[in-house]
Design an enzyme around this catalytic site. Sequence first.
Site, PDB file in Angstrom:
ATOM      1  N   ASP A   1       0.879  -1.172   0.000  1.00 27.55           N
ATOM      2  CA  ASP A   1       0.000   0.000   0.000  1.00 27.55           C
ATOM      3  C   ASP A   1       0.915   1.220   0.000  1.00 27.55           C
ATOM      4  O   ASP A   1       1.778   1.364   0.870  1.00 27.55           O
ATOM      5  CB  ASP A   1      -0.838  -0.032   1.287  1.00 27.55           C
ATOM      6  CG  ASP A   1      -2.143   0.708   1.170  1.00 27.55           C
ATOM      7  OD1 ASP A   1      -2.156   1.751   0.482  1.00 27.55           O
ATOM      8  OD2 ASP A   1      -3.133   0.264   1.762  1.00 27.55           O
TER       9      ASP A   1
ATOM     10  N   HIS B   1     -10.798  -1.870   5.042  1.00 28.35           N
ATOM     11  CA  HIS B   1     -10.524  -1.339   6.384  1.00 28.35           C
ATOM     12  C   HIS B   1     -11.187   0.016   6.635  1.00 28.35           C
ATOM     13  O   HIS B   1     -11.056   0.557   7.724  1.00 28.35           O
ATOM     14  CB  HIS B   1      -9.013  -1.220   6.545  1.00 28.35           C
ATOM     15  CG  HIS B   1      -8.419  -0.224   5.599  1.00 28.35           C
ATOM     16  ND1 HIS B   1      -8.432  -0.404   4.219  1.00 28.35           N
ATOM     17  CD2 HIS B   1      -7.861   0.979   5.801  1.00 28.35           C
ATOM     18  CE1 HIS B   1      -7.884   0.650   3.640  1.00 28.35           C
ATOM     19  NE2 HIS B   1      -7.529   1.505   4.575  1.00 28.35           N
ATOM     20  N   ASP B   2     -11.840   0.594   5.637  1.00 29.68           N
ATOM     21  CA  ASP B   2     -12.458   1.917   5.788  1.00 29.68           C
ATOM     22  C   ASP B   2     -13.983   1.866   5.930  1.00 29.68           C
ATOM     23  O   ASP B   2     -14.619   2.910   6.032  1.00 29.68           O
ATOM     24  CB  ASP B   2     -12.156   2.785   4.558  1.00 29.68           C
ATOM     25  CG  ASP B   2     -10.712   3.229   4.498  1.00 29.68           C
ATOM     26  OD1 ASP B   2     -10.063   3.284   5.558  1.00 29.68           O
ATOM     27  OD2 ASP B   2     -10.246   3.524   3.388  1.00 29.68           O
TER      28      ASP B   2
ATOM     29  N   ASP C   1      -2.921   4.659  -2.539  1.00 31.43           N
ATOM     30  CA  ASP C   1      -3.908   5.363  -1.712  1.00 31.43           C
ATOM     31  C   ASP C   1      -4.353   6.669  -2.368  1.00 31.43           C
ATOM     32  O   ASP C   1      -3.516   7.429  -2.877  1.00 31.43           O
ATOM     33  CB  ASP C   1      -3.239   5.664  -0.362  1.00 31.43           C
ATOM     34  CG  ASP C   1      -4.222   6.113   0.694  1.00 31.43           C
ATOM     35  OD1 ASP C   1      -5.099   5.326   1.046  1.00 31.43           O
ATOM     36  OD2 ASP C   1      -4.089   7.262   1.166  1.00 31.43           O
TER      37      ASP C   1
ATOM     38  N   GLU D   1      -6.663   3.713  -5.551  1.00 31.71           N
ATOM     39  CA  GLU D   1      -7.881   3.991  -4.786  1.00 31.71           C
ATOM     40  C   GLU D   1      -8.440   5.331  -5.238  1.00 31.71           C
ATOM     41  O   GLU D   1      -7.701   6.306  -5.342  1.00 31.71           O
ATOM     42  CB  GLU D   1      -7.572   4.021  -3.294  1.00 31.71           C
ATOM     43  CG  GLU D   1      -8.835   3.997  -2.467  1.00 31.71           C
ATOM     44  CD  GLU D   1      -8.736   4.770  -1.185  1.00 31.71           C
ATOM     45  OE1 GLU D   1      -9.561   4.533  -0.301  1.00 31.71           O
ATOM     46  OE2 GLU D   1      -7.839   5.635  -1.066  1.00 31.71           O
TER      47      GLU D   1
END
Length: 553
Positions: free
Chosen positions: A98, A328-329, A199, A255
Amino acid sequence: MKKTWWKEGIVYQIYPRSYKDNTGNGVGDILGIIEKLDYIKSLGVDIIWLCPVYESPNDDNGYDISDYRNISDEFGGNDAFDSLLKEMHKRDLKLVMDLVLNHSSDEHKWFKESRKSKDNPYRDYYFWQEAKNGKEPNNWKSFFSGSVWQKDDITDEYFLHLFTKKQPDLNWENPKVRKEIHNIVEFWCKKGVDGFRMDVISLISKQTDFPDSHVPDNYGETIKTYYANGPKIHQYLNELNQKVLSKYDIMTVGEGPGIDLETGLDYVHEDRNELNMIFHFGHMFIDNGVGGKYDPIEVSLPTFKKVFNDWDAKIYPKGWGSIFLGNHDFSRMVSRFGNTEEYHNKSAKLLALLLFTMRGTVYVYQGDEIGMTNVAYPDISYYNDVETLNSYKEALAKGRDMDAFLKLVHRQSRDNARTPMQWNSSKNSGFSDAEPWLEVNSNYKQINVENQEKDKDSILHFYRKMSAFRKANKVMVYGDYECLNEDDTNLYFYKRYNDEETYIILLNFSNKKQPLDFAKYDLANTDLALSNYSENFDAFLQPWEAQIRKYKS
Ligand code: TEU
């Protein structure tokens, strides 16, 4: 369509802080992941996406990087990372890192220099602006509450941070910054990693005149119009691709908050040499009202289907997509899209069946393979996530009803997905010998890996079945997709097909038996290939029933 490993591969996302604590300090770590590699492999997974493990003061749990080339000691440092990569490759598992390149930590050496003086050589690594009429330079709001501008007393100017004030945005306009970034990406490629999840990559090009948002209270619209898809986004991505990425056989997934149907394909079009895939948020922000996630709205099944239909129609055959229902968000996928009260097992399996039969690369978030659910802590002091805590403070300041707000936190907090992995029914769910950094979900005695290993009818075994099915039937990867009942409010039916074979997928997204029109879909001409129920009926679908059927001719 070109065939590649990253189209066929199944990705498993790990949030390392919550996966497995090997060192006994209450925080998950890399040695813990190594311990579980055989388990991960047993899921039929090919690729691991590892959330950030770099050095970080953890204002946003690693999404604030203070050193891009070193692994944090908390997670085991560089040696542990090297062992992980070796152990993964030994098992034929690929590693996707990431990378957070839109912003760094304010504790990164670049920012420490940058804030020192207006003529510091690192000043233009970030965005600095003077006050406007004695106030912030514009009306933009941070993803995590408050203004995106933070005044720094040393030079009396404001710096830009779309996320927390400890995450200053990097200035990609500056060629030196882009060079630094290319070098970082090259560093990890040379180390042998197999790809990157980038990200908030949709935010890296800014409108440098920083115009006021004309809809400051409309969260989604402001992101789309002012923060995302900036004027040089494609130039930067193409440059990164040409200078570094294209030299390696790696996968990239960007993302993309603010990426919509109009802008999506440009990021992933195979002739444009930018990214392989993006994560769009069409279905993930679906319940956000104008005020964002703490202003939720009701969602219907047709709206949900429309997102999948529209994106599939837009992206293929020139691009490639990613299929996910949680990360995870967001809150846990079974709590959000299924029914954890009465149909936990069946609805978790239905969602798995959806994931594994859609066109695009499949992403499974840790714990979803056992149907982990949302958590409802008794009060705000149990929560850790900076977004949750900031939203709570903001709600308090605005005088909102805080009992009602805590209920919203139960539903929406990112900590729902960050509770420790539930390995067994021993203390701390087998995650750690020490007090975990975030309290374990109290349902761990029922929902855990050990129990589900023993139970042939478990969600865990169903995931294994689904990954094996997708691998054995490449039409699930490359075949065309067609939705058959856009307007139905309970049922979601679609076809996956190529020149040789056609499958129909039948999903009942409701708590009730639903009549099945066997004749309309020519189901007499099909064989049942797989289902989440052991008994099936021609006349109806049972609550949360899911079937894959194959046409005989
Ligand atoms: O998330 C970006 C993003 O879109 C989220 O902030 C999203 O709006 C929010 O989580 C919805 O609740 C990425 C990372 O995945 C996230 O963990 C980071 O906090 C964020 O970027 C900043 O790096």
